[in-house]
Scaffold this active site. Sequence first.
Site, PDB file in Angstrom:
ATOM      1  N   LYS A   5       0.988  -1.327   0.212  1.00 34.61           N
ATOM      2  CA  LYS A   5       0.471  -0.152  -0.096  1.00 34.61           C
ATOM      3  C   LYS A   5       1.162   0.691  -0.416  1.00 34.61           C
ATOM      4  CE  LYS A   5      -3.327  -1.488   3.461  1.00 34.61           C
ATOM      5  NZ  LYS A   5      -4.319  -1.971   3.872  1.00 34.61           N
ATOM      6  N   TYR A  45     -12.810  -2.421  -1.061  1.00 32.32           N
ATOM      7  CA  TYR A  45     -12.912  -2.017  -0.103  1.00 32.32           C
ATOM      8  C   TYR A  45     -14.560  -2.256   0.256  1.00 32.32           C
ATOM      9  CZ  TYR A  45      -8.240  -1.841   1.900  1.00 32.32           C
ATOM     10  OH  TYR A  45      -7.054  -2.031   1.743  1.00 32.32           O
ATOM     11  N   ASN A 108      -1.515   0.149   7.640  1.00 33.73           N
ATOM     12  CA  ASN A 108      -0.412  -0.926   8.195  1.00 33.73           C
ATOM     13  C   ASN A 108      -0.261  -1.584   6.474  1.00 33.73           C
ATOM     14  OD1 ASN A 108      -2.661  -1.421   6.066  1.00 33.73           O
ATOM     15  ND2 ASN A 108      -3.931  -3.099   7.559  1.00 33.73           N
ATOM     16  N   HIS A 111      -1.711  -5.108   1.903  1.00 34.74           N
ATOM     17  CA  HIS A 111      -2.908  -5.795   1.775  1.00 34.74           C
ATOM     18  C   HIS A 111      -2.802  -7.460   1.355  1.00 34.74           C
ATOM     19  CE1 HIS A 111      -7.434  -7.161   0.584  1.00 34.74           C
ATOM     20  NE2 HIS A 111      -7.043  -7.554  -0.761  1.00 34.74           N
ATOM     21  N   GLU A 122     -11.025  -8.764  -7.030  1.00 37.47           N
ATOM     22  CA  GLU A 122     -10.053  -8.221  -6.596  1.00 37.47           C
ATOM     23  C   GLU A 122      -8.975  -8.150  -7.780  1.00 37.47           C
ATOM     24  OE1 GLU A 122      -7.724  -8.614  -2.808  1.00 37.47           O
ATOM     25  OE2 GLU A 122     -10.340  -8.473  -2.001  1.00 37.47           O
TER      26      GLU A 122
END
Length: 146
Positions: A5, A45, A108, A111, A122
């Site tokens: 990310k 998301y 974080n 993914h 995805e």
Amino acid sequence: MILAKADAVVRGLVGEILARFERRGYTILGLKLMHVTQDQAKRHYAEHDGKPFFPGLVDYITATPIVAMVIEGEDAIEGCRATIGATNPIKATPGTIRGDYGQTIGRNLAHGSDSPESAQREVAIFFNDQELFPRAHVLGDWISAK
Ligand code: IDP
């Protein structure tokens, strides 16, 4: 499907993250640096739409280019999620990506798809067929032979 990310790109941790999946023996089928559109972020998301952190989450993964990867291997989804670690880096085990490099749930780093169905959905958001290299299947089967 894996995403390094925006914070991973900004912090120069893409190689570190990618290396962890390569070292586990997974095969890379697709890999690219890309700018995520608002539409892609919202579709990716969608399950979190309506939650308080959703707008910030969309901002997070559209802020800078990210690196998207499609990898495969034996039980790759479970293995990749274990390599990434718990959603909140404070709870992630040291040795995982989030446990080694993360501080907050809002940044974080990575993914990983949580099921084959999610992965399929995805991959279609981030990649087109010409960007995937299924011939690597041969190597994937060889390296994980039982
Ligand atoms: P996962 O990424 O470990 O699968 P999910 O629960 O699917 O975790 O959440 C997706 C992403 O949404 C997380 O990785 C994180 O970036 C973000 N997120 C989840 N919960 C929160 C929160 O409480 N605050 C801010 N961001 C959150």
